[in-house]
Design an enzyme around this catalytic site. Sequence first.
Site, PDB file in Angstrom:
ATOM      1  N   GLY A   1       0.809  -1.223   0.000  1.00 39.48           N
ATOM      2  CA  GLY A   1       0.000   0.000   0.000  1.00 39.48           C
ATOM      3  C   GLY A   1       0.836   1.265   0.000  1.00 39.48           C
ATOM      4  CG  ASP A   2       5.139   3.198   1.489  1.00 37.58           C
ATOM      5  OD1 ASP A   2       4.742   4.350   1.735  1.00 37.58           O
ATOM      6  OD2 ASP A   2       6.324   2.923   1.240  1.00 37.58           O
TER       7      ASP A   2
END
Length: 258
Positions: A120-121
């Site tokens: 997700g980063d």
Amino acid sequence: MQTLSVASSSSVSLGLRLRLRASWDTQQMLSYNPNAPKNPNKTPTSTASKNLPPTVTLTASTARMVESISELLKRPPPPPQGETNKRNELYLGYERWLPSPPKVKKPRSVYNAASLAYLGDCIYELYARRHFLFPPLNIEEFNDRVTAVVRCEAQDALLQKLLSDNYLSEQERDVLRWGKNVGSARTRTKKRVGAAVYNRASSLETLIGYLYLTNTKRLDEIMVKVGFSTDSSMPLILEESNGKSTIVCEEGIEPSIS
């Protein structure tokens, strides 16, 4: 209730004294009622109120952070509706701009929260870099703007905004709670912003990684809600003229050889 006390003395030579104290209840005991409430003084709560998500109120500092990020993410006004619909169908000639995710039906049974936060980063920063791609900027300003919105403080502020607007579903909130428990070493970033802010930012990254694998349409909706653009980057218009492609943007026209 009455109390009876009985005292007795032994022989004087032993010098011992025994005192007996007893009590009994003179009131009549009520019969057992299996349907009686366990705690009659407790106010009953309705089932509907139990299902309501907790209310989140933005603090003054968080509200200022959200306002600052929203101002940074603000885009120029869109063109006429007809042109927008035509360009939104494709992005630079492609139907999708995100890499196709692997087909995983139940990501939580395959990956741990740290793995989804790591993914997700990357996806979050890809949205940020794409958002500031147009109009063109020099590399220093481009990097400064991206860095400003990918910081833990910015992610935490945007998450608080989503929660205060009650925009997330109960399933998405459950993923947030799962991602908040991501174990990590004590990094410099975590030491700088504090464990609470760092964990909330990690929970948002976990949700983004989870939605990337399960529902990219919902991921787009959330990213649009917090201010990122997911359309065809409005200022970009490709025109073919005399064998050359020209990019029309807010700051002017830059020709390029096709």
